[in-house]
Design an enzyme around this catalytic site. Sequence first.
Site, short mmCIF file in Angstrom:
data_model
loop_
_atom_site.label_atom_id
_atom_site.label_comp_id
_atom_site.label_asym_id
_atom_site.label_seq_id
_atom_site.Cartn_x
_atom_site.Cartn_y
_atom_site.Cartn_z
N SER A 241 0.84 -1.21 0.00
CA SER A 241 0.00 0.00 0.00
C SER A 241 0.87 1.26 0.00
O SER A 241 0.65 2.18 -0.80
CB SER A 241 -0.97 0.00 1.19
OG SER A 241 -0.29 -0.21 2.40
N ASP A 373 -1.82 -8.39 11.86
CA ASP A 373 -3.18 -8.84 11.55
C ASP A 373 -3.61 -10.04 12.39
O ASP A 373 -4.80 -10.35 12.45
CB ASP A 373 -3.27 -9.20 10.06
CG ASP A 373 -2.92 -8.01 9.18
OD1 ASP A 373 -3.42 -6.91 9.48
OD2 ASP A 373 -2.14 -8.17 8.22
N1 CMX Z 1 1.56 -19.76 6.04
C1 CMX Z 1 1.99 -20.66 5.12
N2 CMX Z 1 3.04 -20.47 4.32
C2 CMX Z 1 3.72 -19.34 4.47
C3 CMX Z 1 3.37 -18.36 5.41
C4 CMX Z 1 2.23 -18.60 6.21
N3 CMX Z 1 1.78 -17.71 7.10
N4 CMX Z 1 4.24 -17.34 5.32
C5 CMX Z 1 5.11 -17.66 4.34
N5 CMX Z 1 4.78 -18.86 3.82
C6 CMX Z 1 5.40 -19.53 2.68
C7 CMX Z 1 5.25 -18.66 1.44
O1 CMX Z 1 3.94 -18.79 0.89
C8 CMX Z 1 6.35 -19.19 0.57
O2 CMX Z 1 5.93 -20.42 0.03
P1 CMX Z 1 6.29 -20.87 -1.48
O3 CMX Z 1 7.78 -20.84 -1.54
O4 CMX Z 1 5.68 -22.23 -1.60
O5 CMX Z 1 5.67 -19.82 -2.37
C9 CMX Z 1 7.47 -19.48 1.60
O6 CMX Z 1 6.79 -19.64 2.86
C10 CMX Z 1 8.48 -18.37 1.72
O7 CMX Z 1 7.81 -17.16 1.99
P2 CMX Z 1 8.53 -16.02 2.86
O8 CMX Z 1 9.74 -15.59 2.13
O9 CMX Z 1 8.69 -16.47 4.27
O10 CMX Z 1 7.42 -14.87 2.88
P3 CMX Z 1 7.13 -13.74 1.80
O11 CMX Z 1 8.03 -12.60 2.10
O12 CMX Z 1 7.17 -14.28 0.43
O13 CMX Z 1 5.62 -13.38 2.12
C11 CMX Z 1 3.78 -12.89 3.51
C12 CMX Z 1 5.27 -12.65 3.26
C13 CMX Z 1 3.33 -11.94 4.62
C14 CMX Z 1 3.01 -12.57 2.25
C15 CMX Z 1 3.59 -14.35 3.94
O14 CMX Z 1 4.27 -14.59 5.15
C16 CMX Z 1 2.14 -14.74 4.07
O15 CMX Z 1 1.52 -15.13 3.08
N6 CMX Z 1 1.53 -14.66 5.32
C17 CMX Z 1 0.13 -14.91 5.51
C18 CMX Z 1 -0.69 -13.70 5.06
C19 CMX Z 1 -0.53 -12.53 6.00
O16 CMX Z 1 -0.61 -12.66 7.20
N7 CMX Z 1 -0.30 -11.35 5.43
C20 CMX Z 1 -0.25 -10.10 6.21
C21 CMX Z 1 1.14 -9.50 6.30
C22 CMX Z 1 1.12 -8.18 7.07
C23 CMX Z 1 0.37 -7.10 6.33
O17 CMX Z 1 0.83 -6.71 5.23
O18 CMX Z 1 -0.69 -6.66 6.77
#
Ligand code: CMX
Length: 434
Positions: A241, A373
């Site tokens: 955002s 969140d």
């Molecule tokens: N549950 C399951 N898998 C997860 C995870 C979670 N909470 N967090 C990360 N992973 C997975 C990713 O999907 C990714 O999988 P693939 O390699 O199969 O695609 C792997 O772990 C590596 O990801 P990462 O490098 O640790 O995390 P990113 O920087 O790519 O993504 C985020 C960050 C927040 C999008 C991710 O942790 C996520 O999807 N969390 C759940 C959604 C969430 O809570 N979002 C809110 C974030 C805060 C905000 O912006 O408000």
Amino acid sequence: MENLKQHFSTKIDSAAAEIKDFLAKHGDKVVGEVKISQLYGGMRGVKALITETSKLDPAEGIRFRGYSIPELQDLLPKAPGGNEPLPEGIFYLMLFDELPTQEAVQAVTKEWQKRADVPAHVFKVLDALPTDTHPMTQFVSAIMALRTESEFHTAYRDGINKKDYWQPTFEDVMNLIARLPRVAAYIYRRTYHNGDHIAPDPSLDWGGNFAHMLGFNDEEFRELMRIYLTIHSDHEGGNVSGHTIHLVGSALSDAYQSFAAGMNGLAGPLHGLANQEVIRWTLAMRDELGGGLPSKDAIEGYVRKTLDEGKVIPGFGHAVLRKTDPRYTAQREFALKHMPEDELFQVISRIYEVVPAVLEELGKVKNPWPNVDAHSGQLLMHYGLTEYDFYTVLFGVSRSLGTLASLIWDRALGMPIERPGSTTTKLLKEEYDA
Ligand code: CMX
């Protein structure tokens, strides 16, 4: 207290001179390297933006102009008899890089009270949408409808000098922030309370009045709104955002267009929409496990099932943070103080005890800890704001404070149109396979 706009104008020259001088001395220095994996990996970790309002440290979490959340809970002015900071204060801090006095915060409150009237056509635009339209879609539509008020648009058409761009931007930002609570409350009441709207109380502060218009007059809920609106306000520059608002603004799109664009990014489930997803997921889990407070084993089983279905655990993980989010901790402390016996709070606490170890086991999740969140919905549920599809609108109202303070600075400093380069796999292979 002098006029806020006047006060801002006194800050511009020295900030611009500082940057000019710094660039003259160090403009050729290299900040870091970019790996090919980062090109494909969402640019994670690439330092490519300047955002002055806040900075995120992976281990410690967010600092707003250098101050942590606990420090701000101590230092920022409060409402009479209250314990939580007034969001007006964090806006002042982010915009001016100065801790506000009580008087300065009152000046912001007064400024927003003065500008809070929402033109009638904005309500008509909202009323034209079906009431089951997602609240974030309604929010973005209302922001775009408010654009009829854009002073930047008019000034640009009339040939404004670029050195004055910040002035209509300042007006637009102050008008927009002042009106967002009314717009958001209108969406809430039309969607969930049969259009039974509540008139603003012009004697209340920005967050208190927002709580009032939503229909919650409990002083404790007002305090929740104040801390909620403070801690969600900014998260340095690279989040979806914040970055979108800066990017769209760099084309000299005005505050309304830029903010609406950013809110569409906030509405994604991996970003702000995660706050509704957390409650949706938690309630579905509780239902499936028979209600009440599920055991740790039962929660672990549900977490594994969610992962096996190829879904994420909402509220956990972060692109930058590598520890429990201090915004989570601040909300947990609020719950411990005001509602330690709340059953949903106990469920959320138990999820916190279970999820990190399971995510760590996957071996790929870089941050298994909870983010902002993971907690916010439980606090809202406690006070009866149970309509979780609305939660991201609350996040959005707060996010206006930091991102739009930054937008004023972008125009004051003459930040250029943003235009990073891209390449293709074919070209990279030609260069690096050879
Ligand atoms: N549950 C399951 N898998 C997860 C995870 C979670 N909470 N967090 C990360 N992973 C997975 C990713 O999907 C990714 O999988 P693939 O390699 O199969 O695609 C792997 O772990 C590596 O990801 P990462 O490098 O640790 O995390 P990113 O920087 O790519 O993504 C985020 C960050 C927040 C999008 C991710 O942790 C996520 O999807 N969390 C759940 C959604 C969430 O809570 N979002 C809110 C974030 C805060 C905000 O912006 O408000």
